[in-house]
Structure formats: C-alpha cells, structure tokens
Design a protein around this motif. Structure first.
Motif, PDB file in Angstrom:
ATOM      1  N   ALA A 339     -15.718   1.633  -5.350  1.00 45.07           N
ATOM      2  CA  ALA A 339     -14.538   0.757  -5.286  1.00 45.07           C
ATOM      3  C   ALA A 339     -13.717   1.031  -4.033  1.00 45.07           C
ATOM      4  CB  ALA A 339     -13.685   0.963  -6.534  1.00 45.07           C
ATOM      5  N   MET A 340     -13.549   2.299  -3.668  1.00 51.93           N
ATOM      6  CA  MET A 340     -12.738   2.620  -2.487  1.00 51.93           C
ATOM      7  C   MET A 340     -13.388   2.109  -1.207  1.00 51.93           C
ATOM      8  SD  MET A 340     -10.776   6.269  -3.071  1.00 51.93           S
ATOM      9  CE  MET A 340     -12.190   7.263  -3.478  1.00 51.93           C
ATOM     10  N   PHE A 341     -14.728   2.202  -1.109  1.00 57.69           N
ATOM     11  CA  PHE A 341     -15.406   1.663   0.081  1.00 57.69           C
ATOM     12  C   PHE A 341     -15.170   0.153   0.182  1.00 57.69           C
ATOM     13  CE2 PHE A 341     -18.191   5.507   0.442  1.00 57.69           C
ATOM     14  CZ  PHE A 341     -17.959   5.738   1.779  1.00 57.69           C
ATOM     15  N   LEU A 342     -15.241  -0.546  -0.947  1.00 56.54           N
ATOM     16  CA  LEU A 342     -15.011  -2.000  -0.914  1.00 56.54           C
ATOM     17  C   LEU A 342     -13.570  -2.321  -0.542  1.00 56.54           C
ATOM     18  CD1 LEU A 342     -17.041  -3.047  -4.090  1.00 56.54           C
ATOM     19  CD2 LEU A 342     -17.652  -3.477  -1.714  1.00 56.54           C
ATOM     20  N   MET A 343     -12.615  -1.525  -1.016  1.00 55.76           N
ATOM     21  CA  MET A 343     -11.208  -1.787  -0.707  1.00 55.76           C
ATOM     22  C   MET A 343     -10.897  -1.484   0.756  1.00 55.76           C
ATOM     23  SD  MET A 343      -9.361  -0.546  -4.250  1.00 55.76           S
ATOM     24  CE  MET A 343      -7.926  -1.622  -4.116  1.00 55.76           C
ATOM     25  N   VAL A 344     -11.521  -0.467   1.306  1.00 58.53           N
ATOM     26  CA  VAL A 344     -11.353  -0.211   2.748  1.00 58.53           C
ATOM     27  C   VAL A 344     -11.992  -1.341   3.551  1.00 58.53           C
ATOM     28  CG1 VAL A 344     -12.038   1.327   4.642  1.00 58.53           C
ATOM     29  CG2 VAL A 344     -11.137   2.277   2.522  1.00 58.53           C
ATOM     30  N   GLY A 345     -13.080  -1.908   3.013  1.00 58.47           N
ATOM     31  CA  GLY A 345     -13.682  -3.080   3.667  1.00 58.47           C
ATOM     32  C   GLY A 345     -12.710  -4.253   3.697  1.00 58.47           C
ATOM     33  N   ILE A 346     -11.903  -4.402   2.644  1.00 57.46           N
ATOM     34  CA  ILE A 346     -10.887  -5.472   2.618  1.00 57.46           C
ATOM     35  C   ILE A 346      -9.815  -5.211   3.678  1.00 57.46           C
ATOM     36  CG2 ILE A 346      -9.039  -6.464   1.205  1.00 57.46           C
ATOM     37  CD1 ILE A 346     -10.879  -5.988  -1.242  1.00 57.46           C
ATOM     38  N   ILE A 347      -9.400  -3.956   3.809  1.00 57.26           N
ATOM     39  CA  ILE A 347      -8.422  -3.604   4.856  1.00 57.26           C
ATOM     40  C   ILE A 347      -8.979  -3.960   6.229  1.00 57.26           C
ATOM     41  CG2 ILE A 347      -7.275  -1.680   6.020  1.00 57.26           C
ATOM     42  CD1 ILE A 347      -7.040  -0.279   3.327  1.00 57.26           C
ATOM     43  N   SER A 348     -10.215  -3.546   6.474  1.00 58.19           N
ATOM     44  CA  SER A 348     -10.843  -3.807   7.777  1.00 58.19           C
ATOM     45  C   SER A 348     -10.989  -5.306   8.034  1.00 58.19           C
ATOM     46  CB  SER A 348     -12.216  -3.131   7.823  1.00 58.19           C
ATOM     47  OG  SER A 348     -12.870  -3.410   9.029  1.00 58.19           O
ATOM     48  N   LEU A 359      -2.486   2.292  10.401  1.00 61.43           N
ATOM     49  CA  LEU A 359      -2.109   1.707   9.108  1.00 61.43           C
ATOM     50  C   LEU A 359      -0.763   2.254   8.633  1.00 61.43           C
ATOM     51  CD1 LEU A 359      -5.597   1.894   7.370  1.00 61.43           C
ATOM     52  CD2 LEU A 359      -4.592  -0.039   8.596  1.00 61.43           C
ATOM     53  N   GLY A 360      -0.403   1.875   7.422  1.00 66.91           N
ATOM     54  CA  GLY A 360       0.873   2.313   6.845  1.00 66.91           C
ATOM     55  C   GLY A 360       1.605   1.134   6.236  1.00 66.91           C
ATOM     56  N   GLY A 361       2.235   1.370   5.106  1.00 64.23           N
ATOM     57  CA  GLY A 361       3.063   0.337   4.507  1.00 64.23           C
ATOM     58  C   GLY A 361       2.317  -0.717   3.710  1.00 64.23           C
ATOM     59  N   HIS A 364       3.838  -1.820   0.458  1.00 66.56           N
ATOM     60  CA  HIS A 364       4.942  -2.782   0.472  1.00 66.56           C
ATOM     61  C   HIS A 364       4.425  -4.221   0.517  1.00 66.56           C
ATOM     62  CE1 HIS A 364       7.855   0.433   1.071  1.00 66.56           C
ATOM     63  NE2 HIS A 364       7.068   0.931   2.004  1.00 66.56           N
ATOM     64  N   LYS A 365       3.314  -4.423   1.204  1.00 66.59           N
ATOM     65  CA  LYS A 365       2.760  -5.774   1.352  1.00 66.59           C
ATOM     66  C   LYS A 365       1.861  -6.155   0.181  1.00 66.59           C
ATOM     67  CE  LYS A 365       3.380  -7.916   4.387  1.00 66.59           C
ATOM     68  NZ  LYS A 365       4.486  -8.824   4.733  1.00 66.59           N
ATOM     69  N   ALA A 366       1.206  -5.161  -0.434  1.00 64.58           N
ATOM     70  CA  ALA A 366       0.238  -5.453  -1.501  1.00 64.58           C
ATOM     71  C   ALA A 366       0.316  -4.359  -2.568  1.00 64.58           C
ATOM     72  CB  ALA A 366      -1.175  -5.543  -0.913  1.00 64.58           C
ATOM     73  N   PRO A 367       1.322  -4.424  -3.426  1.00 64.60           N
ATOM     74  CA  PRO A 367       1.516  -3.344  -4.416  1.00 64.60           C
ATOM     75  C   PRO A 367       0.363  -3.210  -5.415  1.00 64.60           C
ATOM     76  CG  PRO A 367       3.038  -5.189  -4.771  1.00 64.60           C
ATOM     77  CD  PRO A 367       2.404  -5.422  -3.454  1.00 64.60           C
ATOM     78  N   ILE A 368      -0.276  -4.327  -5.768  1.00 64.60           N
ATOM     79  CA  ILE A 368      -1.409  -4.230  -6.709  1.00 64.60           C
ATOM     80  C   ILE A 368      -2.579  -3.513  -6.043  1.00 64.60           C
ATOM     81  CG2 ILE A 368      -3.072  -5.550  -8.069  1.00 64.60           C
ATOM     82  CD1 ILE A 368      -0.965  -7.726  -8.364  1.00 64.60           C
ATOM     83  N   PHE A 369      -2.850  -3.877  -4.785  1.00 63.37           N
ATOM     84  CA  PHE A 369      -3.906  -3.182  -4.028  1.00 63.37           C
ATOM     85  C   PHE A 369      -3.603  -1.685  -3.989  1.00 63.37           C
ATOM     86  CE2 PHE A 369      -5.669  -1.299  -0.260  1.00 63.37           C
ATOM     87  CZ  PHE A 369      -6.893  -1.904  -0.068  1.00 63.37           C
ATOM     88  N   ALA A 370      -2.357  -1.339  -3.655  1.00 60.56           N
ATOM     89  CA  ALA A 370      -1.987   0.073  -3.520  1.00 60.56           C
ATOM     90  C   ALA A 370      -2.122   0.802  -4.852  1.00 60.56           C
ATOM     91  CB  ALA A 370      -0.563   0.173  -2.995  1.00 60.56           C
ATOM     92  N   THR A 371      -1.756   0.129  -5.945  1.00 59.00           N
ATOM     93  CA  THR A 371      -1.829   0.766  -7.269  1.00 59.00           C
ATOM     94  C   THR A 371      -3.278   1.042  -7.662  1.00 59.00           C
ATOM     95  OG1 THR A 371       0.185  -0.380  -7.944  1.00 59.00           O
ATOM     96  CG2 THR A 371      -1.214   0.510  -9.693  1.00 59.00           C
ATOM     97  N   ILE A 372      -4.125   0.028  -7.478  1.00 57.96           N
ATOM     98  CA  ILE A 372      -5.539   0.210  -7.860  1.00 57.96           C
ATOM     99  C   ILE A 372      -6.199   1.260  -6.978  1.00 57.96           C
ATOM    100  CG2 ILE A 372      -7.784  -0.924  -7.982  1.00 57.96           C
ATOM    101  CD1 ILE A 372      -6.331  -3.488  -8.764  1.00 57.96           C
ATOM    102  N   PHE A 373      -5.906   1.225  -5.668  1.00 56.75           N
ATOM    103  CA  PHE A 373      -6.494   2.245  -4.784  1.00 56.75           C
ATOM    104  C   PHE A 373      -5.998   3.633  -5.204  1.00 56.75           C
ATOM    105  CE2 PHE A 373      -7.299   4.789  -1.084  1.00 56.75           C
ATOM    106  CZ  PHE A 373      -8.468   4.267  -0.567  1.00 56.75           C
ATOM    107  N   GLY A 374      -4.724   3.712  -5.600  1.00 54.92           N
ATOM    108  CA  GLY A 374      -4.194   4.993  -6.047  1.00 54.92           C
ATOM    109  C   GLY A 374      -4.920   5.512  -7.283  1.00 54.92           C
ATOM    110  N   ILE A 375      -5.254   4.618  -8.202  1.00 53.48           N
ATOM    111  CA  ILE A 375      -5.995   5.030  -9.409  1.00 53.48           C
ATOM    112  C   ILE A 375      -7.371   5.580  -9.032  1.00 53.48           C
ATOM    113  CG2 ILE A 375      -7.111   4.148 -11.506  1.00 53.48           C
ATOM    114  CD1 ILE A 375      -4.749   2.168 -11.738  1.00 53.48           C
ATOM    115  N   PHE A 440      -0.969  -7.934   6.215  1.00 49.78           N
ATOM    116  CA  PHE A 440      -1.886  -7.626   5.109  1.00 49.78           C
ATOM    117  C   PHE A 440      -1.501  -8.423   3.866  1.00 49.78           C
ATOM    118  CE2 PHE A 440      -3.716  -5.123   1.628  1.00 49.78           C
ATOM    119  CZ  PHE A 440      -4.996  -4.931   2.117  1.00 49.78           C
ATOM    120  N   LYS A 441      -2.513  -9.007   3.210  1.00 49.80           N
ATOM    121  CA  LYS A 441      -2.273  -9.848   2.036  1.00 49.80           C
ATOM    122  C   LYS A 441      -2.773  -9.162   0.765  1.00 49.80           C
ATOM    123  CE  LYS A 441      -2.740 -14.110   4.726  1.00 49.80           C
ATOM    124  NZ  LYS A 441      -3.553 -15.338   4.955  1.00 49.80           N
TER     125      LYS A 441
END
Length: 492
Positions: A339-348, A359-361, A364-375, A440-441
């Motif tokens: 999952a983390m590799f796919l999410m970094v692919g979305i960032i890229s 990167l950074g922040g 603030h732009k995508a709290p759901i993305f940040a929450t799931i990546f944090g999990i 970032f969306k």
C-alpha cells in the motif's frame, strides 16, 4: 470443487491471452477486473474448505514427461495458503487504485498473477523452476513498456543478471537431485515428496543447500546480494514495485520452507544461526541506508528489505512461534509495504517528484491520504492493535526463545525502522505546505475505498489474529516435528 487450485492458477493466464488478442482498452480492463474478482472468490472458497490440520490439500497431478519424472503437481497447505490469498485478493484492489491503462497492461497484470500462483503452488522442482524464471518476465515487460524513468532498462537488466546468476546455480542443484534420485531409486523424480527421501552425503547436502539459498537470498534480497534492489524498486512503475515488494520477495520465503527445509533439513538446522545473523544484520544495514535516502520510493525499498531480514530470521529461528510470526509477517509486510509503494506512486504522479526534501504539508492538502498512510506506517513499525505488531511480537518471542542475544539485537534493530519511518512521515506528510505540495489532491473515492479496506484488515488481523494464524499453525508444527526437532536432537 475439483481442481479449484488449477482453475485459480490458469484462469488469469487464459484471460490475459484473450485480452491481449481480442479486446480494446475498455473491455480489457472490464474483463481483467471481473476475472480477478472471480479468481479471488475461488481462493476464498478454497480457503473456507481448507483444513489446517489436513496437510496438503487440493492436490492436482498431471505427468508431463513421465520418463524423466517431470510433473505438473500443485497443492495447498499452511505454507502457501497465505500467499495465494495475498495474490488473489490484492489484484482486484489494484483496479481501484489504477486507471487509464492499455489492454496490454491489464493482460500483463493477469500473467503476473498466474505466474506467481503457479510458483507458490508447486510441489515439483522443475515446475517450480520454470515458474520461478517466468514470473519476472511480465514485470520486466511492464517496466520496459509502461515505466517512465530513463534508467528503468538498466535497473531491470541488473535485476535480471542477479536473478539469472542465482537461478543457474539452483538449476544445477535441481538436476543433481533428479539424477541422485535415479541412482538411488531407479527412476527420475523432481517431486518434493520423493526428493525429501534422498540419502545425500553430508557434503553434497551442504553444497546443494547453499546452491538453493543463493537464489533465494538474491530474490529477497539480503546483504550482500542486494545491489539490484535500489534501481529496480526505484525506477519501476509503482505496480511493478508493488509486485516485487508485496509478492515476489515472499515467494523466496515460501520456497525456503517448501523445498529447502524438507530436502536439506540437516543443513537447514546446521546453518540456521548464520541466516538468523544475516537476517538481523540486513535489518540494521538496510535500516541505516533508509535513514540516508531522499527518494521516498528508495527509502521504502530499503525499509522493505529490512523487514524481509526480520522474516528470514524468524524462518531460521528453529522455533514454531518464530516461524509462525514469519508467516504472519509475510501478510503484514505485503499489506503495508504494498500500500505504501502505491501511495508514494500517487505522490510522484501528482507532484512529479518523490524527493522527501521537496515534500511537506501533504496532511494539510489531503488529510485522508495522510491518515491512511499513517496507519500503514504505524503497522510497519509494529504499533499494538495492528497486524505488524502481532507478526513482530511472534518473531521476537521465537528469537528470544532460541537465543537471548538474537532477541535483544532484533528488538533494537526494529527501533531503527521506527525512527526512519517517523522521520520521513514528519518531513514528507506533516510540516508546512510548499509551492510543490500546494497542488496535491486528495485520494479519489475509489482509492479511499480500496486503501480503507486494507486499513481495516490491518486492524482486524492485529486485534484478532487467531483465525489467520490457525491456517498455518498445523503445517508449521508438523514441519518442526518432522524436519527440525529430530535434527536438533542430533546436534545435542
């Protein structure tokens, strides 16, 4: 259902051929998704009917070249049931994350699924070897056709050189085993059940053991056979990296337990301490390298390798609890790392960069993305109530039971992994928005659904692991009694 395992293996391949020859891009995706869902349902049905105490089940045997003992032979037990579930359940998940791909991409994805399923279901060494060689070909093609990095060709060739080197050594060992069986029993055989009865000399067994292990530690990879890792993981498309990290590396662990332990049980026990030490050293070594990485994907590549070192240490712990933890960590690592590799692919894909310093922040732009990546990150570092915690706890218990020093060093090494994960999360996801991350969306609805399902599984398997652990418990206990315990007594 008769031959359900063979259906699971070959349906993706046949659908891939159909899509490549007759479909446009739209229908290619529809058929590939429908086929992958159908195969996942078959895998769930098979798992429901699986008896954890029943040994090998759903066995299919078809002689291919009878005079030379080459046979299509597949089956399921507690060693590969996890892998089959991971492969089949993950593929439909990818369709929610990816979009706008050509029919060749979807066909290739099904070929990869079929290849992985064939390898991890094999009970015959020739069939296993054929699948072992073929499973990387679709990934190589996917990277070459759909990768964007100009360095992807060199990275893939480096990976293939390493893989071929290890495979050639293993092939020589496989042929030797078949010939040895002929001289001892009067007929050729490459079936696991037959080769486990060979009476090899001590020196021959040691040489053959290391011939197999070289191929497998390259595929994992472990130090010092990791030089292909950074390039292949970094420059491949996210899906190819996902396949390499979440599945291909686990096939090597499967092969060690499926073939190396039964056939070379004496050497497995004799050299277990070396491989525990190698696994723990790899954890530390890759963890330190990860701390120095500025490319998010490269960091995850070394983090993944670090976790695989822990899995190998658990496999060679010579303890049922440690080995059970290693099997559980296979699932945990596939979920979180994939999952983390796919999410970094979305960032890229959105920002055109993976450099952590740029990167950074994102929170603030995508709290759901940040929450799931944090999990995913918290499971990766072994937070209680997540699947990662259960897996790491079992491995550490096994290592402490085997040797106090192993347990202390492995526990300390896990702290290194937690440090670089928290550092990268702070730098890339938290902190302030800059001009790059300002665009970032948030995740699409389909992506939120897919990643949320993975997050739910992470917590469910972290809070109530018993049903999944029970799937492999019987086989691991049986292998311990049959192949390890007797050799431990012989060394005392």
């Amino acid at each position: 259902m008769s031959s359900i395992l063979s259906l699971i293996i070959f349906i993706p391949f046949l659908l891939g051929v159909f899509i490549a020859l007759f479909c446009n891009n739209f229908w290619g995706k529809i058929i590939a998704f429908s086929g992958s869902v159908f195969v996942a349902i078959l895998a769930v049905i098979m798992t429901i009917g699986f008896d954890p105490a029943g040994g090998l089940q759903f066995v299919d045997i078809i002689p291919l070249v009878q005079s030379y003992g080459i046979t299509y032979m597949v089956g399921v037990d507690g060693i590969n049931i996890y892998l089959i579930l991971i492969i089949t359940l993950f593929l439909p998940f990818l369709f929610f994350v990816l979009r706008d791909q050509e029919r060749g991409f979807w066909a290739n994805l099904l070929f990869i699924e079929s290849g992985f399923l064939a390898v991890c279901s094999s009970l015959d060494l020739i069939f296993f070897y054929a699948g072992w060689e073929m499973m990387l070909l679709p990934i190589f093609i996917m990277t070459g056709l759909y990768g964007k990095s100009i360095k992807r060709a060199k990275a893939m060739l480096d990976m293939m050189y390493y893989a071929i080197f290890g495979s050639m050594i293993m092939l020589g060992a496989i042929i030797y085993l078949g010939v040895a069986h002929y001289f001892e029993f009067g007929f050729y055989s490459f079936a696991l059940a037959d080769l486990a009865n060979l009476n090899l000399s001590l020196m021959a067994e040691r040489i053959l053991f290391f011939s197999f292990m070289i191929a497998f530690v390259i595929k994992l990879p472990l130090f010092p056979f990791h030089m292909w890792l950074s390039g292949a993981y970094t420059h491949s498309p996210s899906v190819a990296t996902f396949m390499l990290s979440a599945i291909a590396s686990k096939v090597a662990i499967f092969a060690i337990l499926r073939f190396v332990l039964p056939i070379f049980s004496l050497s497995f026990v004799e050299f277990s301490s070396y491989f525990v030490a190698l696994g723990i050293f790899s954890m530390i070594y890759f963890g330190v390298i990860a701390l120095r990485c500025d490319d998010f994907k490269t960091l995850l590549a070394f983090a993944s390798a670090s976790h695989l070192g822990l899995i190998l240490a658990g496999v060679f712990s010579l303890d049922v609890v440690g080995m059970s933890g290693a099997m559980y960590q296979i699932v945990a690592h596939a979920l979180t790392s994939g999952a983390m590799f796919l999410m970094v692919g979305i960032i890229s894909s959105q920002l055109g960069t993976r450099k952590i310093s740029n990167l950074g922040g994102i929170a603030h732009k995508a709290p759901i993305f940040a929450t799931i990546f944090g999990i995913m990150m918290l499971s990766s570092v072994g937070l209680p109530t997540t699947i990662g915690f259960v897996a790491e706890l079992l491995i550490l218990v096994g290592l402490f039971k085997t040797n106090l020093i192993y347990g202390i060093i492995a526990t300390t090494s896990i702290i290194v992994g937690a440090v670089y994960m928290f550092v990268v999360y702070r730098k890339a996801i938290l902190q302030s928005v800059n001009e790059i991350t300002d665009k970032f969306k948030e995740l699409r609805k389909s992506q939120i659904i897919a990643f949320s399902l993975v997050a739910i599984v992470i917590f469910v398997m972290g809070i109530y692991p018993k049903p999944i652990l029970d799937l492999s418990q019987g086989t691991i206990q049986s292998h311990y009694e049959k192949y390890i315990k007797s050799n431990l007594k012989g060394q005392e």
